[in-house]
Design an enzyme around this catalytic site. Structure first.
Site, PDB file in Angstrom:
ATOM      1  N   LYS A 113      30.736 -20.532 -23.806  1.00 14.93           N
ATOM      2  CA  LYS A 113      30.617 -19.097 -23.516  1.00 14.93           C
ATOM      3  C   LYS A 113      31.892 -18.525 -22.920  1.00 14.93           C
ATOM      4  O   LYS A 113      32.241 -17.377 -23.188  1.00 14.93           O
ATOM      5  CB  LYS A 113      29.438 -18.840 -22.571  1.00 14.93           C
ATOM      6  CG  LYS A 113      28.097 -18.973 -23.255  1.00 14.93           C
ATOM      7  CD  LYS A 113      27.018 -18.259 -22.484  1.00 14.93           C
ATOM      8  CE  LYS A 113      25.726 -18.256 -23.270  1.00 14.93           C
ATOM      9  NZ  LYS A 113      24.584 -17.783 -22.507  1.00 14.93           N
ATOM     10  N   LYS A 196      24.320 -22.951 -34.036  1.00 19.47           N
ATOM     11  CA  LYS A 196      22.971 -22.624 -33.583  1.00 19.47           C
ATOM     12  C   LYS A 196      22.614 -21.164 -33.886  1.00 19.47           C
ATOM     13  O   LYS A 196      23.476 -20.301 -33.777  1.00 19.47           O
ATOM     14  CB  LYS A 196      22.996 -22.855 -32.072  1.00 19.47           C
ATOM     15  CG  LYS A 196      21.716 -22.850 -31.352  1.00 19.47           C
ATOM     16  CD  LYS A 196      21.948 -23.129 -29.868  1.00 19.47           C
ATOM     17  CE  LYS A 196      22.573 -21.949 -29.140  1.00 19.47           C
ATOM     18  NZ  LYS A 196      22.653 -22.086 -27.695  1.00 19.47           N
ATOM     19  N   LYS A 199      21.554 -15.101 -30.349  1.00 15.61           N
ATOM     20  CA  LYS A 199      21.572 -13.636 -30.227  1.00 15.61           C
ATOM     21  C   LYS A 199      22.999 -13.120 -30.224  1.00 15.61           C
ATOM     22  O   LYS A 199      23.243 -11.969 -30.550  1.00 15.61           O
ATOM     23  CB  LYS A 199      20.942 -13.213 -28.894  1.00 15.61           C
ATOM     24  CG  LYS A 199      19.488 -13.515 -28.767  1.00 15.61           C
ATOM     25  CD  LYS A 199      19.019 -13.237 -27.341  1.00 15.61           C
ATOM     26  CE  LYS A 199      17.855 -14.128 -26.999  1.00 15.61           C
ATOM     27  NZ  LYS A 199      17.449 -14.109 -25.622  1.00 15.61           N
TER      28      LYS A 199
END
Ligand code: TYM
Length: 336
Positions: A113, A196, A199
């Site tokens: 992230k 994966k 969102k």
């Protein structure tokens, strides 16, 4: 020695997608039958990356509605948003003083992230796993249903519990166990079988959202990346074909069968036959949830009442656990 108790959480960042649903939420629904269950919309986690205030509010209501529409019963399960229960943040601070930098440095989700610009990531994003440990341990939860991507955070939670126990009392906290689905542990992007479903992926065609209309679901499956080979008769033969494997896994999870069983039905055939049947299964599962969710969203005042009631119930469990934690640490707690 600890009573069985389930805790899990989901971030209110946009709408829920098929990965959340098959990897976690479906499991949450089933566990209500046999366990005391606490489910949390983790808004404090969401702000570890910048959020638009209005979108955060909308996403919180949408996720709450989606969970109820998926089958979370708010009279049995405790459903609430994290920021209404202050014990989470307070316990997270105590855990920041137990967890080691070395442990957090290993977290792959932070590395992913934060990306290349790590200096610019928030302290909150780095300390995210200690808040997650606090979420779980504030209730002395013993079981945590999650997708495969949360496994490492669960291991860290166990490390924090173990360290706290050895500092302040052998069996203060339980060591919570992950409950991970076999077939749907990691649902992948419809465009890239190696990454994966998420969102945060830019293209909406990488995922199925639980509020997608029937036509959009069909279109997304039609456009999903595959290959020109026919389907084999066993799952091992799909090892080098991640996109095909993902679609077979989704079908297996939706129809509660093993992947091998699905392949025994479709082997020898191509995706021209498989994809429309997969789209039909998805629509059968998602359409009722979407319709119910839209109804629930029409009454925000009722959703407010549900979340507040959940927060009061959650707090009544977490408060004495946190007070006891503070006592064993040695804080003076004046009683009036
Ligand atoms: P979040 O919001 O990213 O995802 C919610 C749940 O959905 C699962 N999931 C998936 N499962 C299979 N395939 C996928 N592609 C997929 N994408 C998401 C996640 O594993 C998760 O179970 N850190 C957590 C939220 C959290 C939490 C907690 C969970 C905060 N505190 C305490 C359990 C206990 C997260 O970001 O999940």
């Amino acid at each position: 020695m600890f009573d069985a108790r389930v805790f899990s959480g989901v971030q209110p960042t946009g709408n829920l997608h098929l990965g959340n649903y098959l990897g976690a939420i479906k499991n949450w629904v089933g566990l209500q039958k046999d366990y005391e269950t606490i489910y949390c919309i983790v808004d404090l986690h969401a702000i570890t990356v910048p959020q638009d205030p209005e979108s955060l509010k909308i996403a919180t209501y949408e996720v709450a509605a989606c969970l109820i529409a998926s089958g979370i019963h708010v009279n049995n399960s405790i459903l609430f948003n994290q920021s209404q229960v202050p014990q989470h943040a307070e316990l997270a601070w105590l855990f920041n003083c137990v967890a080691r930098l070395g442990w957090l440095n290993r977290m792959t989700q932070f590395k992913e992230k934060a990306g290349k610009n790590r200096e610019n990531a928030t302290v909150g994003l780095y300390a995210y796993p200690t808040l997650m440990a606090a979420d779980i341990l504030a209730y002395k939860a013993t079981h945590v249903p999650v997708g495969d991507d949360q496994k490492q955070h669960l291991e860290l939670t166990r490390d924090i519990a173990t360290a706290f126990n050895s500092m302040f009392g052998e069996s203060f906290f339980p060591l919570p166990k992950p409950i991970i689905q076999k077939t749907a542990a990691r649902i992948m992007s419809l465009r890239d079988g190696k990454s994966k479903m998420s969102k945060s992926e830019e293209s909406d065609f990488t995922r199925i959202n639980l509020n997608d209309g029937d036509d959009l679901i069909s279109q997304k499956i039609k456009k999903a990346k595959t290959d020109s080979e026919p389907l084999p008769d066993n799952i091992k033969a799909l090892e080098e074909r991640p996109e095909a494997r993902n679609l077979v896994g989704i079908y297996a999870a939706l129809t509660s069968q093993s992947e091998d069983k699905v392949l025994s039905e479709f082997s020898g055939g191509g995706f021209g036959k498989f994809k429309p049947l997969l789209a039909e299964c998805l629509i059968n599962e998602i359409a009722p949830i979407r319709n119910e969710m839209n109804k629930i969203l029409n009454d925000k005042a009722e959703l407010d009442r549900i979340l507040l009631r959940g927060a009061v119930r959650a707090s009544s469990i977490a408060k004495p656990i946190l007070a006891n934690c503070k006592k064993v640490i040695g804080f003076v707690q004046s009683v009036n």
